[in-house]
Design a protein around this motif. Sequence first.
Motif, mmCIF file in Angstrom:
data_model
loop_
_atom_site.group_PDB
_atom_site.id
_atom_site.type_symbol
_atom_site.label_atom_id
_atom_site.label_comp_id
_atom_site.label_asym_id
_atom_site.label_seq_id
_atom_site.Cartn_x
_atom_site.Cartn_y
_atom_site.Cartn_z
ATOM 1 N N GLU A 1 14.113 28.455 -22.623
ATOM 2 C CA GLU A 1 13.641 27.195 -23.221
ATOM 3 C C GLU A 1 14.390 26.788 -24.477
ATOM 4 O OE1 GLU A 1 12.107 30.045 -23.250
ATOM 5 O OE2 GLU A 1 11.479 30.437 -25.313
ATOM 6 N N SER A 2 15.082 27.745 -25.113
ATOM 7 C CA SER A 2 15.760 27.398 -26.369
ATOM 8 C C SER A 2 17.058 28.185 -26.503
ATOM 9 C CB SER A 2 14.847 27.713 -27.554
ATOM 10 O OG SER A 2 14.735 29.118 -27.733
ATOM 11 N N TRP B 1 17.802 30.006 -28.980
ATOM 12 C CA TRP B 1 17.482 31.356 -29.471
ATOM 13 C C TRP B 1 17.105 32.264 -28.304
ATOM 14 C CZ3 TRP B 1 13.551 34.790 -29.102
ATOM 15 C CH2 TRP B 1 13.676 35.919 -29.906
ATOM 16 N N ARG B 2 16.320 31.733 -27.365
ATOM 17 C CA ARG B 2 15.885 32.558 -26.222
ATOM 18 C C ARG B 2 17.096 33.021 -25.414
ATOM 19 N NH1 ARG B 2 11.765 35.174 -26.095
ATOM 20 N NH2 ARG B 2 10.564 33.378 -26.759
ATOM 21 N N ASP C 1 9.355 40.040 -29.598
ATOM 22 C CA ASP C 1 9.397 38.734 -30.274
ATOM 23 C C ASP C 1 8.116 37.926 -30.262
ATOM 24 O OD1 ASP C 1 10.479 36.717 -27.764
ATOM 25 O OD2 ASP C 1 9.897 35.746 -29.621
ATOM 26 N N ARG C 2 7.140 38.273 -29.467
ATOM 27 C CA ARG C 2 5.829 37.625 -29.556
ATOM 28 C C ARG C 2 4.759 38.712 -29.398
ATOM 29 N NH1 ARG C 2 6.290 31.825 -26.200
ATOM 30 N NH2 ARG C 2 8.189 31.116 -27.256
ATOM 31 N N GLN D 1 5.846 36.137 -38.311
ATOM 32 C CA GLN D 1 5.892 34.698 -38.044
ATOM 33 C C GLN D 1 5.084 33.886 -39.066
ATOM 34 O OE1 GLN D 1 4.488 35.220 -34.118
ATOM 35 N NE2 GLN D 1 6.479 35.875 -33.328
ATOM 36 N N PRO E 1 3.977 32.794 -32.115
ATOM 37 C CA PRO E 1 4.786 32.072 -33.107
ATOM 38 C C PRO E 1 4.212 30.703 -33.460
ATOM 39 C CG PRO E 1 6.014 32.336 -31.050
ATOM 40 C CD PRO E 1 4.809 33.173 -30.951
ATOM 41 N N ARG F 1 3.237 30.389 -37.248
ATOM 42 C CA ARG F 1 4.127 29.549 -38.063
ATOM 43 C C ARG F 1 3.361 28.360 -38.640
ATOM 44 N NH1 ARG F 1 9.546 30.060 -34.167
ATOM 45 N NH2 ARG F 1 10.011 32.195 -34.821
ATOM 46 N N PHE G 1 8.709 24.255 -27.794
ATOM 47 C CA PHE G 1 9.942 24.943 -28.195
ATOM 48 C C PHE G 1 11.205 24.369 -27.536
ATOM 49 C CE2 PHE G 1 8.430 27.880 -31.128
ATOM 50 C CZ PHE G 1 7.442 28.727 -30.649
ATOM 51 N N HIS H 1 8.648 24.208 -35.380
ATOM 52 C CA HIS H 1 8.500 25.667 -35.237
ATOM 53 C C HIS H 1 9.759 26.313 -34.669
ATOM 54 C CE1 HIS H 1 3.777 25.559 -35.135
ATOM 55 N NE2 HIS H 1 4.284 24.984 -36.192
ATOM 56 N N ASN H 2 10.696 25.538 -34.157
ATOM 57 C CA ASN H 2 12.017 26.116 -33.857
ATOM 58 C C ASN H 2 13.109 25.056 -33.967
ATOM 59 O OD1 ASN H 2 11.842 24.718 -31.354
ATOM 60 N ND2 ASN H 2 12.841 26.386 -30.264
ATOM 61 N N ASP I 1 14.680 29.624 -36.679
ATOM 62 C CA ASP I 1 15.532 30.321 -35.702
ATOM 63 C C ASP I 1 16.944 30.565 -36.219
ATOM 64 O OD1 ASP I 1 14.474 29.200 -32.321
ATOM 65 O OD2 ASP I 1 13.625 30.658 -33.732
ATOM 66 N N LEU J 1 15.843 33.960 -37.393
ATOM 67 C CA LEU J 1 15.159 34.904 -36.499
ATOM 68 C C LEU J 1 16.256 35.654 -35.742
ATOM 69 C CD1 LEU J 1 12.489 35.836 -35.068
ATOM 70 C CD2 LEU J 1 12.966 34.046 -33.394
HETATM 71 C C1 GZL Z 1 9.751 33.408 -31.830
HETATM 72 C C2 GZL Z 1 10.198 33.083 -30.418
HETATM 73 C C3 GZL Z 1 10.370 31.598 -30.246
HETATM 74 C C4 GZL Z 1 11.621 31.023 -30.888
HETATM 75 C C5 GZL Z 1 11.900 29.870 -29.979
HETATM 76 O O1 GZL Z 1 9.648 34.789 -32.008
HETATM 77 O O2 GZL Z 1 9.217 33.549 -29.508
HETATM 78 O O3 GZL Z 1 10.485 31.317 -28.850
HETATM 79 O O4 GZL Z 1 11.442 30.624 -32.225
HETATM 80 C C6 GZL Z 1 11.633 30.475 -28.629
HETATM 81 O O5 GZL Z 1 13.212 29.346 -30.078
HETATM 82 O O6 GZL Z 1 11.347 29.509 -27.670
#
Ligand code: GZL
Length: 320
Positions: free
Chosen positions: A36-37, A39-40, A113-114, A131, A164, A168, A192, A220-221, A249, A269
């Motif tokens: 989805e992003s 960062w992912r 991460d979550r 977070q 998150p 956040r 996200f 949030h991102n 991120d 992150l």
């Molecule tokens: C945070 C992570 C979030 C990122 C987003 O730990 O889970 O999920 O901040 C991603 O970019 O979608």
Amino acid sequence: MTFLRRLALGASVIALACTSAYAADLTVGFSQIGSESGWRAAETSVTKQEAEKRGIDLKFADAQQKQENQIKALRGFIAQGVDAILVAPVVATGWDDVLAEAKEAEIPVILLDRGVDAPQDLYLTSVASDQVKEGRVAGQWLVDTVGDKPCKVVELQGTVGSTPAINRKKGFEEAIADHANITIIRSQTGDFTRAKGKEVMEGFLKAENGGKDICAMYAHNDDMAVGAIQAIKDAGLKPGSDILVVSIDAVPDIFAAMVAGEANATVELTPNMAGPAFDALEAYLKDGTQPEKFIITESKLYTPADNPQGEYDSRKGLGY
Ligand code: GZL
């Protein structure tokens, strides 16, 4: 030392320290949320690199941001009899049963991460950022930037029910709580993603008189922020000056926006949650070493004063 060098040094030191024959025999199932992003995508690519460095056979499952797909993947890993499971849980609730099944099968689970709202004995450890702190750092940046000036904020939340998004929001609200001049006037999930971030920001601008009264956008991102930046430009306003942009991120494209004067702050992150996770797993499987329940990664603020071009260059190509 740039981000890339810090990341590479950290990873190679970790990898050197634990490249042992032992890791080479491990089969680990990884249930990833999706892509989805940016960062992912980076987290996925770093996880695969960390597994390869250690000779771990990683079974990867992409859930397209659906919890039912993650639960199905975990049950598949349990049936396969993997040595361990990594999971980035898309939302916080609904995991008790499948985590109990993994425990029953004596397969250790590590959260990446979550977090989850489940008994802590159902997972070996959780590797994630703080977070709430990320939200607080973002909020404090805004407080320091606007001073006593009235500032109406619009907020793009992450995935509903994800830790998150919950944390956040909490941290940002804590940071602005004692500053009555800063108010969140609209808040909605952009899940996200860039596309949704742009769409929701378009709605905010329409609902708020074209955006002239909006002082700042908190996302949030970074991906939602990048989408919102486009919406702000389409509305004839200048992101980064007419509307301040703060997010989380530290992906390459937010640094590109900073270079263009269109973004003001991001909280880093790390995409390398797997390094610490594999370390903890190997120590546990080798001699029963119990890791800390929560392994917390760093959160660092970056602004245009922090060489955004250099930060962009050092992150580009890391899989974002
Ligand atoms: C945070 C992570 C979030 C990122 C987003 O730990 O889970 O999920 O901040 C991603 O970019 O979608």
